[in-house]
Design a protein around this motif. Sequence first.
Motif, short mmCIF file in Angstrom:
data_model
loop_
_atom_site.label_atom_id
_atom_site.label_comp_id
_atom_site.label_asym_id
_atom_site.label_seq_id
_atom_site.Cartn_x
_atom_site.Cartn_y
_atom_site.Cartn_z
N ILE B 3 0.88 -0.79 0.06
CA ILE B 3 0.09 0.38 0.02
C ILE B 3 0.82 1.08 0.29
N ASN B 4 1.45 1.05 0.62
CA ASN B 4 2.90 2.41 0.89
C ASN B 4 3.67 2.89 -0.19
N LEU B 7 0.73 5.14 -1.49
CA LEU B 7 0.41 6.51 -0.88
C LEU B 7 0.83 7.43 -1.02
N SER B 8 2.25 7.62 -0.92
CA SER B 8 2.73 9.29 -1.39
C SER B 8 1.89 9.42 -2.47
N PHE B 10 -0.66 8.98 -3.96
CA PHE B 10 -2.47 9.92 -3.64
C PHE B 10 -2.08 10.95 -2.63
N LEU B 11 -0.92 10.60 -1.39
CA LEU B 11 -1.25 12.14 -0.83
C LEU B 11 -1.14 13.95 -1.52
N ALA B 13 -1.18 13.99 -4.63
CA ALA B 13 -2.23 14.31 -5.51
C ALA B 13 -3.25 14.31 -4.54
N LYS B 14 -3.68 13.90 -3.69
CA LYS B 14 -4.75 14.53 -2.31
C LYS B 14 -4.81 15.91 -2.07
N ALA B 15 -2.87 16.70 -1.54
CA ALA B 15 -2.48 17.23 -1.13
C ALA B 15 -2.57 19.12 -2.63
N SER B 17 -5.10 18.95 -4.85
CA SER B 17 -6.76 18.52 -4.68
C SER B 17 -7.49 19.50 -4.00
#
Lengths: 180, 680
Positions: B3-4, B7-8, B10-11, B13-15, B17
């Motif tokens: 998962i990791n 994860l980075s 994703f995070l 991209a999340k930031a 967004s």
Amino acid sequence: MSGESEFEQVLELDDDGRLQPVSMAFEDFFAAHHQAVLSALAITIDDPELARDAAAEAMTRAYQRWGDVSLHRNPAGWVYRVGLNWARSRLRKFRREVRRHDLDLDRPVLPHPVVDPRLDAAMALLSVDHRAVVVLRFHLDWSEATTAEALGIAPGTVKSRTSRALSRLAEALEETDADQ
Amino acid sequence: MPINDDLSEFLEAKAASIDVDPIDLAGIRQRGRRRNRRNRMVGVGAVFVLVIGASVGVRTLTADDSGSDVAVGAAASGPASDSVPPPDPTVALPTSTLGPNQSSTESTSSAAAVPGVNVGTPIVVPWGDGFLSWSTIRESPTLDLLDPSVADKFPPEIIAAVRDAGATTLEESVEALRAAGLLELATQIVTDDPDLLDLYSQATNQGTTRFVAQTSNDGVTWQEIDTSLWPAVSPSGREVVSDGSHLLIAENPGDGGGGPNSASTIRINLTTDLETWSTIDLAPPSQFEGNPHVRSEAWLSSIAIGPDGWVAMANSNVWLDIESLIPAELRGVSEYRVDYKTDGVTIQIHPQTPANPTDTFTFTWDELGIDGSELGPDFSGDQTITTIFAADWDAEPTVAVDTAGLGRFREIVGTDSGYVALTQRTGEVESNLAYSADGMSWQAVATPGIQRVDALAAVDGGLVVSGGTNSDLGLWLGGPDGAGLVPVTLPEIPPGTSIRFNTGSSTLGAAAIVDLTRYSAFDPFTVDFDVTIEQDGIAVTFVQRSDGSGWLKAVDSATGEVLLEQPLGAENQAESPVTIDAEWLTLSDEVGDLIVRLPTVEVEKKINAARDAAIAAAQSDRPAPEEMVPDVRLVASRDGVNWLVTSAPDEAGSFPDAMAINGHTLVARFGSDFQTFTLP
């Protein structure tokens, strides 16, 4: 100081021959870290507007006592922690006051096109404590020691929370895959 | 999958967004300055920094920067602002009588009528049956007004207020703005503009200063006294205490310390008549005398007057002179890391980067002539050693004995029977009490139920303690030896409030300003709302109240008959007349016959809409976020039994610079003005 840290202090001699940490200007700190702190808080508490207020509050407190805060090994960690505590306080207060009027009607939230919705949903299942270690470790890329220092918890707690958070995320993703 | 790995990404991209307005540095600084200014307004040392150019007066504040919680207190002790020029006997005026400005209400204001503006922290102490007060006054300079480059930064009403008043000096401009209700606005404008602040601060440095002392029998009518025989007192490190018949002014004369084993001294100036003074220099003993590697510096920490004499407490900071331990060619040019260990010290020199030390020097404590245990097992570079001097009125001071095991002494107050100290043991957060009848021999005082002591104040016949547990703070009243503490209830002060007294008034009373100011953003946020839904001739009303209660009521719209009234929260339970599923909310009467069915989605939408509307309405009625809700109280007592709790005096937009109690009278000083209160 011992232990790993991305924020090794620079020391210099003062006029009396004593070693003193060298502090940076608040403006420089703000420019370097405010966006990272804001995004970290936003992901952790999953509420961008509240995160913005929390980051602003924490930055204001840092500005008020910058002489002390700047001497921390990781001022950004201090600001993140203050912001997180402040946001949690607000969340508790808000929940306490609004829950009684709330019929638990979830409102639809449109997913962001570039954010993996599976991970987004899985992250939402984590507790704030678990999201905090995930964000600091994998978004800000802080070490276990620095994360522990920022959150005020033991490095072992960071390790165990990270492990449990990753397991929970993996489980959630597997469940999602199985459903599809 | 690991998962990791994702994860980075994703995070990140999340930031990216996150769609929220950025934090504004200017806003942060402005809010921080505003808060700091508010905090300082509660501080000991409110001092005029008069600001004028385009005829603008400004009151800024200095000294105490302790934060927002609490307050300052009674009487006259406390370090002076660094901006206070030393009183200079050569410029002190001869005795003169000031014009009376008298009234006799419970809360009485009077002006000292000394021309000029305070530039330091004023002092007020009890003296005789009345009061003594002094400060350093700066005579207001005459100014060139209406410089367009400055005037343009202010709204017209500020310029007009000063111009219409004919003000030509800083002081006159301040008065004009205060009278027009514009002083706060002008202050805000200047403090928010660094250029203006610099400009006006320079202006305030003009004009000559002089030391002015006054006495009063009642706190209302004041007379200036001759201070030509007063000792020169340095502006820093000053402590003042009076019991009404003895006055002690203590200080650190000059910088004193800093050099190896420099004998920094504490100076005590003592008088009983304000004319003849005795001066006593005290040198805290150093166990490292003659050691070239140890440096020390002592500073005055606390003084107190007891029934038969006085005590003075000095703290000595002792530290290793690292520069003396490294080669001369590396001194002053190198960064280095110092590791203190139980057996000695290691110094790593880093001429370039901390990761590449080029030289390491190790010294044992024996080699340095230091017994590590003398500096303490946890020595980490410097250490504070406390020395207490005690003296009877007619005897030489000596160093107190028998303080071992009591922890670090933080402050001492004099009481009717001796002295009580606030102490703190190494490594402990909680503080405790110690008592001495003569200032020489001390013993711990039991404080059952009190884990932490925040402040002390001596009162007539006893001692008032502010403290308790971390979750339950309050006031306590005990005997003059600190024993037998019992809670004091002040209904006007919320439980958990920490009250900080100034203890300089000896045995004559306790007073504090307690800041209960809140920000509106933290106010409780609750709403009431209700919504009615009509269906098949039945009106169903859902009611929610901010106390947590809620109910629904079904009424026949045609007849007005109430068919069902039911508290919310028991839906779907056995025998409940209300059931909810994904499709319908169903109401039945007492025999189970259907009253009405409402679509669940429709109900939810309407309740949500009503709730949102109620929240929006409540928010619109609230003060803007972060708006202050000021609530500041004066809390004072002469005996610890009878208390005055009232709105804090706010004579000129800030809180008192100093307060003192004598008998039933409390005097608060604001700049050059005084206000008196009658204590029960």
